[in-house]
Design a protein around this motif. Structure first.
Motif, mmCIF file in Angstrom:
data_model
loop_
_atom_site.group_PDB
_atom_site.id
_atom_site.type_symbol
_atom_site.label_atom_id
_atom_site.label_comp_id
_atom_site.label_asym_id
_atom_site.label_seq_id
_atom_site.Cartn_x
_atom_site.Cartn_y
_atom_site.Cartn_z
ATOM 1 N N GLY A 415 -13.683 -18.624 -18.713
ATOM 2 C CA GLY A 415 -13.421 -17.933 -19.964
ATOM 3 C C GLY A 415 -12.788 -16.579 -19.740
ATOM 4 N N LEU A 416 -11.697 -16.271 -20.483
ATOM 5 C CA LEU A 416 -11.002 -14.992 -20.372
ATOM 6 C C LEU A 416 -10.906 -14.343 -21.740
ATOM 7 C CD1 LEU A 416 -8.064 -16.005 -17.987
ATOM 8 C CD2 LEU A 416 -10.040 -14.581 -17.391
ATOM 9 N N ALA A 417 -10.798 -13.006 -21.741
ATOM 10 C CA ALA A 417 -10.632 -12.240 -22.969
ATOM 11 C C ALA A 417 -9.703 -11.069 -22.689
ATOM 12 C CB ALA A 417 -11.979 -11.745 -23.492
ATOM 13 N N CYS A 418 -9.249 -10.460 -23.758
ATOM 14 C CA CYS A 418 -8.395 -9.280 -23.630
ATOM 15 C C CYS A 418 -9.156 -8.171 -22.910
ATOM 16 C CB CYS A 418 -7.940 -8.816 -25.007
ATOM 17 S SG CYS A 418 -7.040 -7.245 -25.000
ATOM 18 N N GLY A 419 -8.501 -7.538 -21.945
ATOM 19 C CA GLY A 419 -9.163 -6.486 -21.190
ATOM 20 C C GLY A 419 -9.394 -5.225 -21.971
ATOM 21 N N GLN A 420 -8.776 -5.076 -23.136
ATOM 22 C CA GLN A 420 -8.929 -3.846 -23.912
ATOM 23 C C GLN A 420 -9.825 -4.042 -25.128
ATOM 24 O OE1 GLN A 420 -5.355 -1.593 -24.531
ATOM 25 N NE2 GLN A 420 -6.039 -0.796 -26.520
ATOM 26 N N CYS A 421 -9.534 -5.072 -25.963
ATOM 27 C CA CYS A 421 -10.295 -5.241 -27.203
ATOM 28 C C CYS A 421 -11.294 -6.389 -27.139
ATOM 29 C CB CYS A 421 -9.361 -5.447 -28.388
ATOM 30 S SG CYS A 421 -8.437 -7.009 -28.349
ATOM 31 N N ARG A 422 -11.361 -7.119 -26.023
ATOM 32 C CA ARG A 422 -12.312 -8.209 -25.802
ATOM 33 C C ARG A 422 -12.080 -9.418 -26.707
ATOM 34 N NH1 ARG A 422 -12.704 -4.573 -22.495
ATOM 35 N NH2 ARG A 422 -14.658 -3.882 -21.544
ATOM 36 N N THR A 423 -10.902 -9.565 -27.290
ATOM 37 C CA THR A 423 -10.584 -10.755 -28.085
ATOM 38 C C THR A 423 -10.405 -11.951 -27.162
ATOM 39 O OG1 THR A 423 -9.472 -9.418 -29.758
ATOM 40 C CG2 THR A 423 -8.961 -11.774 -29.718
ATOM 41 N N PRO A 424 -11.038 -13.080 -27.436
ATOM 42 C CA PRO A 424 -10.878 -14.252 -26.560
ATOM 43 C C PRO A 424 -9.414 -14.636 -26.405
ATOM 44 C CG PRO A 424 -12.684 -14.608 -28.103
ATOM 45 C CD PRO A 424 -12.007 -13.332 -28.523
ATOM 46 N N CYS A 453 -4.621 -28.030 -22.449
ATOM 47 C CA CYS A 453 -3.352 -28.694 -22.135
ATOM 48 C C CYS A 453 -2.888 -28.428 -20.710
ATOM 49 C CB CYS A 453 -2.268 -28.271 -23.121
ATOM 50 S SG CYS A 453 -1.805 -26.510 -23.027
ATOM 51 N N GLY A 454 -3.499 -27.456 -19.998
ATOM 52 C CA GLY A 454 -3.163 -27.197 -18.610
ATOM 53 C C GLY A 454 -1.922 -26.365 -18.380
ATOM 54 N N VAL A 455 -1.260 -25.879 -19.431
ATOM 55 C CA VAL A 455 -0.023 -25.103 -19.281
ATOM 56 C C VAL A 455 -0.365 -23.686 -18.803
ATOM 57 C CG1 VAL A 455 1.959 -24.140 -20.496
ATOM 58 C CG2 VAL A 455 1.168 -26.459 -21.020
ATOM 59 N N PRO A 456 0.255 -23.194 -17.719
ATOM 60 C CA PRO A 456 -0.014 -21.821 -17.254
ATOM 61 C C PRO A 456 0.484 -20.782 -18.260
ATOM 62 C CG PRO A 456 1.039 -23.142 -15.538
ATOM 63 C CD PRO A 456 1.162 -23.914 -16.809
ATOM 64 N N GLU A 457 -0.207 -19.657 -18.298
ATOM 65 C CA GLU A 457 0.167 -18.532 -19.152
ATOM 66 C C GLU A 457 0.561 -17.373 -18.234
ATOM 67 O OE1 GLU A 457 1.571 -16.569 -21.438
ATOM 68 O OE2 GLU A 457 0.363 -17.750 -22.861
ATOM 69 N N THR A 458 1.861 -17.170 -18.059
ATOM 70 C CA THR A 458 2.354 -16.158 -17.124
ATOM 71 C C THR A 458 2.685 -14.831 -17.791
ATOM 72 O OG1 THR A 458 4.602 -17.016 -17.368
ATOM 73 C CG2 THR A 458 3.259 -17.910 -15.568
ATOM 74 N N PRO A 463 -2.761 -10.897 -29.117
ATOM 75 C CA PRO A 463 -2.218 -10.839 -30.484
ATOM 76 C C PRO A 463 -2.885 -9.779 -31.348
ATOM 77 C CG PRO A 463 -3.652 -12.739 -30.242
ATOM 78 C CD PRO A 463 -3.509 -12.145 -28.871
ATOM 79 N N ALA A 464 -4.073 -9.272 -30.917
ATOM 80 C CA ALA A 464 -4.776 -8.286 -31.728
ATOM 81 C C ALA A 464 -4.352 -6.858 -31.406
ATOM 82 C CB ALA A 464 -6.284 -8.428 -31.537
ATOM 83 N N CYS A 465 -4.223 -6.517 -30.100
ATOM 84 C CA CYS A 465 -3.914 -5.141 -29.733
ATOM 85 C C CYS A 465 -2.657 -5.009 -28.882
ATOM 86 C CB CYS A 465 -5.098 -4.513 -28.992
ATOM 87 S SG CYS A 465 -5.420 -5.251 -27.377
ATOM 88 N N GLY A 466 -2.099 -6.122 -28.417
ATOM 89 C CA GLY A 466 -0.887 -6.072 -27.621
ATOM 90 C C GLY A 466 -1.091 -5.817 -26.151
ATOM 91 N N SER A 467 -2.329 -5.738 -25.685
ATOM 92 C CA SER A 467 -2.582 -5.473 -24.276
ATOM 93 C C SER A 467 -2.210 -6.700 -23.438
ATOM 94 C CB SER A 467 -4.060 -5.136 -24.062
ATOM 95 O OG SER A 467 -4.351 -5.015 -22.680
ATOM 96 N N VAL A 468 -1.813 -6.440 -22.179
ATOM 97 C CA VAL A 468 -1.455 -7.529 -21.269
ATOM 98 C C VAL A 468 -2.550 -7.747 -20.224
ATOM 99 C CG1 VAL A 468 1.013 -7.159 -21.586
ATOM 100 C CG2 VAL A 468 -0.203 -5.931 -19.742
ATOM 101 N N ARG A 469 -3.644 -7.008 -20.320
ATOM 102 C CA ARG A 469 -4.716 -7.135 -19.331
ATOM 103 C C ARG A 469 -5.714 -8.209 -19.774
ATOM 104 N NH1 ARG A 469 -8.082 -3.323 -18.750
ATOM 105 N NH2 ARG A 469 -7.650 -2.187 -20.683
ATOM 106 N N LEU A 470 -6.296 -8.863 -18.799
ATOM 107 C CA LEU A 470 -7.323 -9.892 -19.036
ATOM 108 C C LEU A 470 -8.590 -9.549 -18.272
ATOM 109 C CD1 LEU A 470 -5.185 -13.158 -18.731
ATOM 110 C CD2 LEU A 470 -6.369 -12.380 -20.795
ATOM 111 N N ARG A 471 -9.717 -9.971 -18.790
ATOM 112 C CA ARG A 471 -10.995 -9.788 -18.110
ATOM 113 C C ARG A 471 -11.802 -11.079 -18.228
ATOM 114 N NH1 ARG A 471 -15.677 -8.604 -20.844
ATOM 115 N NH2 ARG A 471 -16.348 -7.186 -19.189
ATOM 116 N N ALA A 472 -12.716 -11.263 -17.300
ATOM 117 C CA ALA A 472 -13.550 -12.458 -17.298
ATOM 118 C C ALA A 472 -14.653 -12.329 -18.345
ATOM 119 C CB ALA A 472 -14.158 -12.687 -15.920
#
Length: 697
Positions: A415-424, A453-458, A463-472
């Motif tokens: 499971g991953l979420a936005c690193g800034q706003c914690r949106t899944p 679907c297995g498609v990579p997200e590069t 979509p909520a805050c525009g951040s490109v960081r991810l957190r577990a």
């Protein structure tokens, strides 16, 4: 040790009584002489009552057929037959033969006898009929679960010789428990005794179950022992073999080939073997003169059959024990609310150890976030692996013992979420959840990928805050094994989970990372157990979340050595939670009592009986409109299940119907009649009706 004779609380069936029906007439017999090629009826008992293998609820009754003279000898009650129904040849089972029929028109003849082996004796037929009535299903559905497919070669083999009677077992192991010796004596004497057994941590429970089975066999009676999975089956089968010999016990499991499975089932049916050990399909094993029924770890969802009418092992064995006057044992390290209700109602007696025995057998349990730990380590409240966990693992390795690490999630980072706003984080293509698959591609870490679907997200962008960081959001077993390996260099790391489930591990220093239910047994016991991410188990949207969490924790903690021998358990949850307190005190009965009381207040099972109706909105609405509920009946919903069609409308929804427990049989009858009327109308839309579902939220 005795139990109450009546059990209205559990809606157990009353003994069958003759019910007057329409006036029967003798079957029409043809003249002795007839045209060439015309079949002649059997000279005696020419009418056969046949249950036809059809899943339609409105056809859930026996049908009368004429027995031809050529099948007079082979058409025996309980055998498999082929009959013509609505112009088609279908399978069926011959229930009985008689002289009369209530059918006013000419009877059709049996087409043939598939096998003259009486695979459906009256006792098994009565059980299957009772299970169908309890769950609002059809007899043919239950027969598919109870009877294995025929294998002609195995059927032609001569029956094996019965194993010799064993001597009564030594009851020293059961004497450690209050009422344990009384229960074993009751089984030995062949009396009815219903018990809920809370096993001590570190207990050799397969040996105790084998001793109880041997006590029943010593009196010439049979025993059925049902466990959740194949690893438990192997341990119990080995223990029973030690006491009863290779020919005294048989293991029934779905993984056997059709020939071997049918061969073993026939050995039980013919009385060659008196003890059956198996997974949930063994609950219908046709043991001759049963004296004991056992279900181990009844809270495991593997005990619920996923096929209609969705019977539960515990309830089926309760039905069998009540009907045959046999003993029933519900055992486990933890206790479910259903087992607690058995104890509180007086239908079963608790078999548990005193506090002195418990203190000598249980490991020391340390919750994360205790005041003492926080004083030493300020990060103990929020750290996934606080200092106390590392300390417990180091002590286990110093003693030459392995450490068990239980992780609620499999995979790497599921499971991953936005690193800034914690949106899944979701996939842009199908809106599925993003996760890290782990490993590397050409030396570089793999990018996040959709779990649907297995498609990579590069190029992720929130979509909520525009951040490109991810957190577990949650860390899986593979990532945990990687982290633990770096924390303890030089210590071997072994994993046990979906891909490979280990049965045992050596008793030497190692990190054993596993998911719940996949804990291997360590030789000599584990030195420590780390139960991580308790919030992931307790935070699930499930009525049984706390009960299931405690069951999984206790199953893992029971593999740890006792506290006097240095055994220690670190649980990643706050000490003030009731489920954590139950683990610290090793008191699942107290927690089960609290669970049962809360469900009484909320009107949830097992205090109430429930049925769920799932399907399209129109199908669910039609069933609800057609239901004739008992006086206490109440409909909850329907509510959407989150599935939408192409137009954005709700595709599936579910309604819950609940009644007071004494009216459980009336609820099952009501849903069965509604399903029968629906089948008679040839409704096209599929629907799922389940009585006593485990998943309510």
């Amino acid at each position: 040790m005795s139990s109450s004779e009546s059990a209205p609380l559990w809606d157990l069936p009353e003994p069958s009584r003759a019910v007057p029906g329409p006036k029967a007439r003798p079957a029409k017999k043809k003249p002795a002489r007839s045209r060439k090629g015309q079949q002649q009826p059997a000279p005696e008992l020419p009418v056969a009552r046949v249950v036809v293998d059809l899943p339609l609820a409105h056809l859930d009754r026996p049908f009368d057929y004429q027995v031809p003279e050529k099948l007079h000898e082979t058409a025996v009650p309980g055998c498999r037959v082929r009959v013509r129904f609505a112009g088609q040849l279908v399978d069926g089972y011959l229930l009985e033969r008689t002289d009369t029929t209530e059918y006013e028109r000419k009877l059709a003849y049996l087409e043939r006898v598939t096998s003259s082996e009486a695979v459906l004796p009256p006792s098994l037929h009565a059980l299957c009929r009772s299970v169908a009535d309890r769950y609002g299903g059809t007899l043919s559905d239950v027969l598919r679960l109870a009877l294995p497919p025929r294998h002609a070669k195995a059927e032609a083999e001569p029956p094996a010789e019965a194993a010799p009677m064993p001597s009564p077992p030594d009851g020293a192991g059961w004497a450690r428990y209050e009422r344990g010796g009384a229960f074993l004596d009751a089984v030995t004497k062949g009396g009815p005794a219903n018990a809920v057994w809370q096993a001590l941590p570190g207990e050799d429970w397969p040996r105790r179950l084998a001793e109880a089975a041997a006590a029943a066999v010593a009196q010439g009676r049979g025993a059925v022992l049902v466990v959740p999975d194949h690893r438990d089956l192997a341990r119990v089968h080995e223990a029973c073999t030690d006491l009863l010999g290779d020919n005294g016990v048989v293991a029934l499991i779905a993984g056997l080939g059709p020939a071997e499975r049918y061969r073993r089932w026939l050995a039980v049916l013919r009385g060659s073997v008196r003890v059956v050990v198996g997974t949930r399909a063994a609950m219908f094993a046709p043991v001759a003169d049963p004296g004991l029924f056992v279900v181990w770890d009844d809270g495991d969802d593997l005990h619920l059959d996923p096929h209609a009418p969705y019977p539960h092992v515990r309830d089926v064995l309760m039905d069998r024990a009540h009907a045959t006057g046999s003993a029933l044992l519900v055992g486990g390290f933890a206790r479910t609310a259903e087992a607690q209700l058995l104890v509180e109602s007086g239908w079963a007696q608790p078999v548990s150890a005193g506090r002195t025995e418990l203190r000598a057998a249980a490991p020391r349990v340390t919750p994360v976030g205790e005041d003492f730990d926080v004083a030493r380590d300020e990060a103990a409240r929020v750290a996934r692996l606080p200092a106390v966990a590392f300390e417990a693992a180091r002590q286990a390795f110093a003693a030459g013992l392995p450490t068990l690490v239980q992780v609620p999630r499999r995979g790497y980072v599921p499971g991953l979420a936005c690193g800034q706003c914690r949106t899944p984080a979701h996939c842009r293509r199908c809106a599925g959840p993003l996760g890290l698959p782990g490993g590397s591609a050409e030396g570089a870490p793999r990018p996040p990928a959709c779990r649907w679907c297995g498609v990579p997200e590069t190029a992720f962008r929130c979509p909520a805050c525009g951040s490109v960081r991810l957190r577990a959001v949650v860390v899986g077993a593979k990532r945990t094994a990687e982290e633990m390996g770096r924390a303890f260099p030089g210590v071997p790391v072994r994993t046990s989970g979906a891909a490979e489930v280990l049965a045992t591990v050596p008793g030497r220093p190692a990190l054993v990372v596993c998911t719940p239910g996949a804990e291997p047994v360590a030789e000599g016991g584990y030195g420590a157990a780390l139960l991580l991410d308790g919030w992931a188990l307790l935070g699930r949207q499930d009525l049984r979340a706390a009960e299931e969490t405690l069951r999984r924790w206790m199953a893992a903690a029971a593999l740890v050595r006792p506290a006097p021998s240095g055994g220690r358990v670190v649980v990643g949850a706050e000490a003030g939670l009731p489920v954590v307190q139950a683990l610290v005190r090793w008191d699942p009965a107290w927690h089960a009592g609290q669970e049962l009381e809360q469900r009484r207040e909320l009107g949830f099972p097992p205090a109430m009986r429930m049925a769920s109706v799932e399907g399209s909105p129109s199908a669910v609405g039609a069933v609800l409109d057609d239901l004739s509920l008992p006086g206490t009946g109440e409909v909850l919903g329907p509510v959407p299940l989150g599935e939408e069609d192409e137009d954005g409308n709700t595709a599936r929804e579910r309604a819950l119907i609940r009644v007071a427990r004494p009216e459980g049989r009336a609820l099952a009858k009501a849903v069965h009649e509604a399903a029968a009327r629906r089948d008679a109308r040839k409704a096209a839309e599929p629907i799922r009706i389940q009585v006593d579902p485990l998943d309510l939220i």
